[in-house]
Design an enzyme around this catalytic site. Structure first.
Site, PDB file in Angstrom:
ATOM      1  N   LYS A  70       0.833  -1.209   0.000  1.00  0.00           N
ATOM      2  CA  LYS A  70       0.000   0.000   0.000  1.00  0.00           C
ATOM      3  C   LYS A  70       0.864   1.254   0.000  1.00  0.00           C
ATOM      4  CE  LYS A  70      -3.502   2.730   0.140  1.00  0.00           C
ATOM      5  NZ  LYS A  70      -4.561   2.776   1.159  1.00  0.00           N
ATOM      6  N   LYS A 109      -0.542  11.631   5.279  1.00  0.00           N
ATOM      7  CA  LYS A 109      -0.291  10.556   6.240  1.00  0.00           C
ATOM      8  C   LYS A 109       0.370   9.362   5.565  1.00  0.00           C
ATOM      9  CE  LYS A 109      -3.331   7.541   7.105  1.00  0.00           C
ATOM     10  NZ  LYS A 109      -3.710   6.134   6.753  1.00  0.00           N
TER      11      LYS A 109
END
Length: 295
Positions: A170, A238
């Site tokens: 990811k 983030k």
């Protein structure tokens, strides 16, 4: 199966609803009571706490903003590991640091609770359309057991390696997505500054080697400066931090990732954090003096 679902936000709410539609018995919990009520309207059950959602569940799914929330929900007193029965399968679908996923798996092993890290790509639209890409870390056996859950949520579901591997994939996904957005933004600025119709130019690029899913889906909205979020700059900021931390952990240099992370951070600092990550175009425009500085 009986499922506990914790985290009914922008992504989690439609995912939980798809699991209800697939015939699973879903108890969902969110800190916002209205989210539980929405799940109940879709045929699920609104749980009153983490422990209530976990009670009796065959599978527990967490879909939370970041690693502190995962640690609190999973590891704290009254959390998932404290209340789930031995043999329960915990699937964390949040995007968090790989080391947190590994730590959760190690803590769960002592409780005889099985764990998969299974972050997703596809954003809000992918969650709503059950077309997510799901990258899964953990054991092959647990992955096979979880397939009925994943098949209700996504179109591309791949076991990528041991615990933490899903989070590494990811992170790689997010650095590539951010990089492509930055380059498409630069292409638009170059085309417009040179007197070339940007959409026409991008139409050509989309049909050649430069073609990408981002050009396919986002070129028109970027040229038109439509930045309603599918995936906010705040969240990509983030995720770029996770990618940089993973690079440090792996002891590798990712110089382009570092630059993209700075562009994303600049967008956030300029006040664009709530906009779609395609709003990196606003950052590149300002760097080029193509728009007045925003106060």
């Amino acid at each position: 199966m009986k499922l506990g679902f914790i985290g009914l936000g922008v992504m989690g709410a439609p995912m939980a609803a798809h699991l209800v539609a697939a015939g699973h018995e879903v108890s969902g919990y969110d800190v916002h009571a209205a989210a539980g009520e929405k799940l109940q309207a879709a045929g699920g059950r609104a749980a009153t706490s983490v422990a209530d959602a976990v009670a009796g569940a065959d599978v527990v799914i967490t879909m939370l903003p970041n690693h502190p929330q995962v640690e609190e929900v999973v590891l704290a007193a009254g959390g998932v590991l404290d209340t789930a029965e031995p043999g329960t399968l915990l699937i964390d679908m949040s995007t968090i640091r790989p080391e947190t996923s590994i730590a959760v798996a190690e803590a769960a092993r002592d409780k005889k609770i099985r764990v998969l890290d299974a972050p997703v790509s596809g954003g809000q639209a992918g969650a709503e359309q059950a077309s997510l890409s799901i990258m899964v870390g953990g054991s092959e056996e647990d992955f096979e057991d979880a397939k009925p859950v994943f098949d209700a949520l996504g179109k591309t579901v791949v076991h990528v390696g041991p615990h933490g591997a899903g989070q590494v994939v990811k992170a790689a996904n997010q650095l590539v997505v951010g990089g492509i957005y930055g380059l498409v933004a630069e292409a638009i600025v170059l085309l417009e500054a040179s007197g070339v119709d940007a959409l026409t130019g991008l139409d050509v690029l989309a049909g050649g080697l430069a073609g990408s899913r981002i050009l396919e889906l986002k070129r028109k909205s970027m040229v038109e400066r439509q930045f309603a979020p599918g995936f906010r700059i705040d969240l990509h900021h983030k995720d770029m931090g996770i990618a940089l931390a993973a690079a440090r952990q792996a002891d590798v240099a990712l110089p382009l990732t570092g630059l993209v992370a700075q562009l994303v951070a600049a967008g956030r600092a300029m006040g664009h954090g709530s906009l779609d990550h395609s709003a990196l175009l606003k950052v590149v425009e300002q760097l080029s003096g193509r728009v007045p500085a925003e106060v």
